[in-house]
Design a protein around this motif. Structure first.
Motif, PDB file in Angstrom:
ATOM      1  N   GLY A  25     105.322   7.030  -2.714  1.00  0.00           N
ATOM      2  CA  GLY A  25     104.834   5.806  -2.115  1.00  0.00           C
ATOM      3  C   GLY A  25     103.955   4.954  -2.994  1.00  0.00           C
ATOM      4  N   GLU A  26     103.514   5.454  -4.147  1.00  0.00           N
ATOM      5  CA  GLU A  26     102.598   4.698  -4.983  1.00  0.00           C
ATOM      6  C   GLU A  26     103.367   3.885  -6.001  1.00  0.00           C
ATOM      7  N   VAL A  27     102.968   2.636  -6.150  1.00  0.00           N
ATOM      8  CA  VAL A  27     103.698   1.757  -7.057  1.00  0.00           C
ATOM      9  C   VAL A  27     102.803   1.177  -8.145  1.00  0.00           C
ATOM     10  N   ALA A  28     101.556   1.626  -8.226  1.00  0.00           N
ATOM     11  CA  ALA A  28     100.652   1.093  -9.229  1.00  0.00           C
ATOM     12  C   ALA A  28     101.055   1.558 -10.617  1.00  0.00           C
ATOM     13  N   ASP A  29     100.755   0.753 -11.643  1.00  0.00           N
ATOM     14  CA  ASP A  29     101.100   1.048 -13.020  1.00  0.00           C
ATOM     15  C   ASP A  29      99.861   1.067 -13.881  1.00  0.00           C
ATOM     16  N   ALA A  30      99.959   1.794 -15.003  1.00  0.00           N
ATOM     17  CA  ALA A  30      98.893   1.728 -15.993  1.00  0.00           C
ATOM     18  C   ALA A  30      98.819   0.318 -16.574  1.00  0.00           C
ATOM     19  N   ALA A  31      99.962  -0.332 -16.749  1.00  0.00           N
ATOM     20  CA  ALA A  31     100.027  -1.725 -17.191  1.00  0.00           C
ATOM     21  C   ALA A  31     100.495  -2.570 -16.013  1.00  0.00           C
ATOM     22  N   ARG A  32     100.153  -3.855 -16.037  1.00  0.00           N
ATOM     23  CA  ARG A  32     100.535  -4.719 -14.929  1.00  0.00           C
ATOM     24  C   ARG A  32     102.045  -4.816 -14.828  1.00  0.00           C
ATOM     25  N   LEU A  33     102.553  -4.692 -13.594  1.00  0.00           N
ATOM     26  CA  LEU A  33     103.982  -4.855 -13.362  1.00  0.00           C
ATOM     27  C   LEU A  33     104.377  -6.308 -13.552  1.00  0.00           C
ATOM     28  N   ALA A  34     105.544  -6.509 -14.128  1.00  0.00           N
ATOM     29  CA  ALA A  34     106.080  -7.861 -14.205  1.00  0.00           C
ATOM     30  C   ALA A  34     106.303  -8.406 -12.802  1.00  0.00           C
TER      31      ALA A  34
END
Length: 452
Positions: A25-34
């Protein structure tokens, strides 16, 4: 072009940047998602396809244009649907076939998979490779609860131990699968003693086995005989109570209408099969037919029923998980393909039961048990003509994912839902065959690498 955008995103959204996503369920990234703008698409709203523009922000869908759009993707009139689900399959099981199995699922647009019995040691070996944006999202029951000699105990000890698993883990002694692939519960005191160990196996949900519960009294003394049996039906309510207290949903394996009634009355959350999926002899057919009252009670209880109509299809394909061993063990307790002479009768029972459940508004979910992916099950349901194309599409892309992950915002293309979807070349409501023509895949805001 869609493909050029796909490859550009693969460069900017590399696997190394993908999140550690618990339960998928988690969609966070270490880098910003496009952040994307998807234009010229026909988006499924649950009833029809509507021309609209959606954006992705932080891996979720929105119709509000963000201040920054990294890429605009022209969908060229494609038909956008939520990804599909597989509510019953055992082929996500260990590292030896992992890449090929995931590739099949993503190819067919199936992003969500439920394994209602697995070997917990093997599950732990792939835990870090599922529930990631670049993989499938999956939940596991690990070891299911049964009685002494009950299904799936003979399967593991006398079939898979001597055939399938010998090739991947070598020789293991009889009994090795106990508390790994199944847990034996004969009396309520066994449940008390083993409950801590069951929880230590970290199941995502609890699996309990019922088989011919109407014959439970005589089957309870058949330890050395090859018969189909499961738990003492009187134990199911206590199991459900304990599981719910721990926040675990309960899935029940059922074979007959009597099993269905026991499970519903006990308060289980899901039935892993619709009766009729297995037919060993013509004279058993009446015991598999559900009644209007069964359907009413299931609807009232809010239980989900998984279809599995291809589970024992004669000479069915699949990944080989259930290939029988050579020799004397291919008996009635663990035969994995129905006699061809019974198949037509079984399909009639399946169709009658599913139509009945659908008519009373019982929640259904698509699962194949052991086909290569749930496409085989969805297509068989299409061939049976039980549902029209709209109902079947909703069953596969809405109800099934939500049954697997009931707490997540998936299965819809709406504001704030996960940015996971497929773009089809044609309208699947007009031609269900269009589900095979996937032009584009996005999962949690990530464009998936490659194409069909």
């Amino acid at each position: 072009k869609i493909v050029s955008v796909m490859m550009a995103c693969v460069m900017t959204c590399s696997v190394g940047a993908f999140a550690q996503g618990g339960q998928g369920g988690e969609v966070a990234d270490a880098a910003r998602l496009a952040q994307y703008a998807f234009v010229n698409g026909q988006w499924f709203d649950g009833q029809q396809f509507q021309a609209t523009t959606f954006y992705t922000v932080d891996g979720r869908l929105t119709t509000t244009k963000p201040a920054l759009v990294d890429e605009q993707v022209d969908l060229h009139g494609g038909f956008v649907v939520p990804p599909f689900g597989e509510a019953h399959n055992h082929n996500i099981e260990g590292p030896w076939t992992f890449e090929a199995t995931v590739a099949r699922y993503l190819h067919d647009g199936v992003f969500y998979v439920k394994n209602p019995n697995s070997i917990r040691d093997f599950t732990s070996q792939i835990a870090g490779r599922v529930n990631r944006p670049w993989s499938i999202d999956a939940v596991f029951a690990n070891a299911g609860l049964t009685s002494s000699g009950g299904h799936p105990m003979p399967l593991y000890e006398h079939v898979l131990r001597e055939s399938r698993y010998r090739a991947v883990i070598g020789e293991v002694p009889a009994g090795w699968f106990k508390n790994r692939g199944y847990v034996v519960i004969d009396h309520e005191v066994d449940l008390e003693r083993q409950w801590a160990g069951i929880l230590a196996g970290k199941p995502d949900f609890l699996k309990v086995y019922l088989a011919h519960s109407e014959d439970a009294r005589q089957l309870s003394h058949a330890d050395g005989v090859a018969v189909r049996k499961g738990l003492d039906p009187q134990l199911i309510p206590a199991m459900v109570t304990r599981a719910h207290r721990e926040g675990l949903r309960v899935t029940a394996h059922v074979e007959t209408a009597a099993d269905f009634r026991v499970a519903v009355a006990a308060g289980v959350d899901e039935l892993a099969h619709v009766p009729g999926w297995r037919l060993d002899a013509s004279e058993e057919a009446p015991r598999l037919l559900l009644t209007d009252e069964d359907a009413r009670q299931a609807a009232r209880a809010g239980v989900t029923v998984v279809t599995t109509t291809v589970a024992m299809q004669p000479q069915a394909g699949g990944h080989g998980h259930h290939e029988p061993a050579q020799g004397s063990h291919d008996g009635p307790s663990h035969r994995f393909s129905m006699e061809a002479s019974l198949w037509s009768k079984a399909q009639d029972i399946q169709a009658k039961n599913l139509r009945l459940l659908h008519r009373y508004g019982v929640t259904l979910a698509i699962g194949s048990d052991h086909a290569a992916t749930s496409f085989a099950e969805a297509w068989h349901l299409h061939e049976l003509g039980i549902f029209d194309n709209l109902a079947l599409l909703k069953l596969w892309c809405e109800q099934t994912p939500q049954a697997i992950f009931p707490g997540r915002r998936i299965g819809r293309l709406q504001e704030g839902y996960e940015a996971s979807f497929l773009v089809l070349k044609e309208n699947p409501v007009d031609r269900f065959e269009a589900v095979r023509q996937i032009a584009f895949r996005m999962k949690q805001g990530h464009v998936l690498e490659g194409k069909p």
